[in-house]
Design a protein around this motif. Sequence first.
Motif, mmCIF file in Angstrom:
data_model
loop_
_atom_site.group_PDB
_atom_site.id
_atom_site.type_symbol
_atom_site.label_atom_id
_atom_site.label_comp_id
_atom_site.label_asym_id
_atom_site.label_seq_id
_atom_site.Cartn_x
_atom_site.Cartn_y
_atom_site.Cartn_z
ATOM 1 N N ALA A 166 -42.506 48.330 -62.878
ATOM 2 C CA ALA A 166 -41.180 48.390 -62.037
ATOM 3 C C ALA A 166 -40.274 47.354 -61.764
ATOM 4 C CB ALA A 166 -41.036 50.118 -62.128
ATOM 5 N N PHE A 167 -39.113 46.830 -61.879
ATOM 6 C CA PHE A 167 -39.381 45.732 -61.492
ATOM 7 C C PHE A 167 -37.021 46.619 -60.982
ATOM 8 C CE2 PHE A 167 -41.643 44.222 -64.111
ATOM 9 C CZ PHE A 167 -42.567 43.667 -64.472
ATOM 10 N N TYR A 168 -36.958 46.075 -59.848
ATOM 11 C CA TYR A 168 -35.782 46.089 -59.570
ATOM 12 C C TYR A 168 -35.223 44.964 -58.993
ATOM 13 C CZ TYR A 168 -37.316 50.854 -59.087
ATOM 14 O OH TYR A 168 -38.447 51.762 -59.064
ATOM 15 N N GLU A 169 -33.502 44.715 -59.405
ATOM 16 C CA GLU A 169 -33.337 43.561 -59.608
ATOM 17 C C GLU A 169 -31.555 44.177 -58.832
ATOM 18 O OE1 GLU A 169 -31.551 40.347 -58.830
ATOM 19 O OE2 GLU A 169 -33.145 40.174 -59.059
ATOM 20 N N GLN A 170 -31.334 43.506 -57.924
ATOM 21 C CA GLN A 170 -29.701 44.166 -57.947
ATOM 22 C C GLN A 170 -28.676 42.962 -58.944
ATOM 23 O OE1 GLN A 170 -29.510 43.426 -52.961
ATOM 24 N NE2 GLN A 170 -26.994 43.703 -53.658
ATOM 25 N N VAL A 215 -32.966 48.177 -53.794
ATOM 26 C CA VAL A 215 -34.358 48.602 -52.828
ATOM 27 C C VAL A 215 -33.724 48.463 -51.586
ATOM 28 C CG1 VAL A 215 -35.900 48.172 -51.794
ATOM 29 C CG2 VAL A 215 -36.288 47.895 -54.116
ATOM 30 N N ASP A 216 -33.280 49.594 -51.010
ATOM 31 C CA ASP A 216 -33.077 50.223 -49.719
ATOM 32 C C ASP A 216 -34.277 50.494 -48.820
ATOM 33 O OD1 ASP A 216 -30.023 50.415 -50.734
ATOM 34 O OD2 ASP A 216 -30.809 52.186 -51.256
ATOM 35 N N ALA A 217 -35.216 50.539 -48.720
ATOM 36 C CA ALA A 217 -36.282 50.812 -47.769
ATOM 37 C C ALA A 217 -37.262 50.741 -48.797
ATOM 38 C CB ALA A 217 -36.086 51.748 -47.101
ATOM 39 N N VAL A 218 -38.715 50.493 -48.066
ATOM 40 C CA VAL A 218 -40.376 50.235 -48.969
ATOM 41 C C VAL A 218 -40.961 50.903 -47.468
ATOM 42 C CG1 VAL A 218 -42.074 49.108 -49.179
ATOM 43 C CG2 VAL A 218 -39.576 48.250 -49.881
ATOM 44 N N HIS A 219 -42.105 52.101 -47.740
ATOM 45 C CA HIS A 219 -42.435 52.402 -46.721
ATOM 46 C C HIS A 219 -43.623 52.661 -46.911
ATOM 47 C CE1 HIS A 219 -38.625 53.629 -44.498
ATOM 48 N NE2 HIS A 219 -38.440 54.447 -45.572
ATOM 49 N N TRP A 220 -44.767 53.246 -46.142
ATOM 50 C CA TRP A 220 -46.297 53.450 -46.125
ATOM 51 C C TRP A 220 -46.937 54.779 -46.214
ATOM 52 C CZ3 TRP A 220 -50.096 51.920 -49.230
ATOM 53 C CH2 TRP A 220 -51.066 52.171 -49.303
ATOM 54 N N GLU A 245 -43.334 53.639 -50.515
ATOM 55 C CA GLU A 245 -42.214 54.652 -50.916
ATOM 56 C C GLU A 245 -40.839 53.462 -50.800
ATOM 57 O OE1 GLU A 245 -42.719 58.061 -48.871
ATOM 58 O OE2 GLU A 245 -43.789 59.220 -49.184
ATOM 59 N N VAL A 246 -40.449 53.387 -52.245
ATOM 60 C CA VAL A 246 -39.059 52.630 -52.047
ATOM 61 C C VAL A 246 -37.925 53.532 -52.879
ATOM 62 C CG1 VAL A 246 -38.720 50.447 -53.648
ATOM 63 C CG2 VAL A 246 -40.963 50.593 -53.227
ATOM 64 N N ASP A 247 -37.325 53.412 -51.548
ATOM 65 C CA ASP A 247 -36.261 54.008 -51.788
ATOM 66 C C ASP A 247 -34.814 53.057 -52.394
ATOM 67 O OD1 ASP A 247 -37.089 56.097 -50.528
ATOM 68 O OD2 ASP A 247 -36.691 54.956 -47.923
ATOM 69 N N TRP A 248 -33.900 53.847 -53.155
ATOM 70 C CA TRP A 248 -33.216 52.098 -53.804
ATOM 71 C C TRP A 248 -32.440 53.032 -54.666
ATOM 72 C CZ3 TRP A 248 -32.124 54.810 -58.418
ATOM 73 C CH2 TRP A 248 -33.476 55.350 -59.370
ATOM 74 N N GLY A 282 -32.596 56.471 -55.838
ATOM 75 C CA GLY A 282 -34.087 57.281 -56.010
ATOM 76 C C GLY A 282 -35.410 57.066 -55.618
ATOM 77 N N HIS A 283 -36.072 57.463 -55.632
ATOM 78 C CA HIS A 283 -37.625 56.420 -55.071
ATOM 79 C C HIS A 283 -38.674 57.030 -55.747
ATOM 80 C CE1 HIS A 283 -39.597 57.729 -50.535
ATOM 81 N NE2 HIS A 283 -40.388 58.304 -51.304
ATOM 82 N N THR A 284 -39.319 55.908 -55.576
ATOM 83 C CA THR A 284 -40.261 55.358 -56.537
ATOM 84 C C THR A 284 -41.633 55.358 -55.780
ATOM 85 O OG1 THR A 284 -38.969 54.078 -57.924
ATOM 86 C CG2 THR A 284 -41.211 54.075 -57.703
ATOM 87 N N HIS A 285 -42.467 56.063 -56.292
ATOM 88 C CA HIS A 285 -43.846 55.766 -55.692
ATOM 89 C C HIS A 285 -44.723 54.425 -55.915
ATOM 90 C CE1 HIS A 285 -42.676 60.329 -54.815
ATOM 91 N NE2 HIS A 285 -43.078 59.784 -53.904
ATOM 92 N N THR A 286 -45.729 53.975 -55.784
ATOM 93 C CA THR A 286 -46.277 52.635 -56.143
ATOM 94 C C THR A 286 -47.307 52.657 -54.814
ATOM 95 O OG1 THR A 286 -46.318 50.526 -57.032
ATOM 96 C CG2 THR A 286 -44.883 50.987 -54.838
ATOM 97 N N ARG A 287 -48.907 51.999 -55.645
ATOM 98 C CA ARG A 287 -49.520 50.842 -54.802
ATOM 99 C C ARG A 287 -49.288 49.472 -54.800
ATOM 100 N NH1 ARG A 287 -54.521 53.022 -58.289
ATOM 101 N NH2 ARG A 287 -53.477 52.239 -60.409
#
Length: 159
Positions: free
Chosen positions: A4-8, A91-96, A104-107, A120-125
């Motif tokens: 997934a690629f997020y672009e503002q 992308v608003d926040a990135v948390h481990w 966890e990526v908040d967008w 939304g919220h995305t989980h990624t490794r």
Amino acid sequence: LTTAFYEQRPAFHWHPGLLIDGATLQVPFLADLTTLADPTSPWTFLNYLRTRERLYPFYFAEQFHIHRAEYDAYCRWVSEQLPTIHFDHQVDAVHWNAAHSHYEVDWTRLGPDGETRSQGHTHTRHIALGVGTAPFIPDPPRPLADAPPSAARPATVTG
């Protein structure tokens, strides 16, 4: 790969502000996004021309170096077809999350005037951060970049 690629920004633009009228690429059209790696790809420049009903005019013009503005339009055409690219997403926040061993990526999905359409919220490794020519780490992942590497959190965010 699942990506997934997020672009503002609202859309793809190749070298905005540098598309001088009549300027051409320095390489032939065969050096497009895919042709040399996979000539059968649906995202070749020739397929772009075919979908625009311009393949025969291009062929008879015998021009191997295309205009920069047309290359920009071609790249935008490809980007609009890729379902994993999410334009208008901030992308608003990135948390481990140590408990689940993933990020966890908040967008926020933005509207035309920059207003919030949805969140939304995305989980990624894994995370890859495009920082541009001059390295810059925006505020959301800053705590991850500043934290010392540890066994509990892989050091995959770099500047």
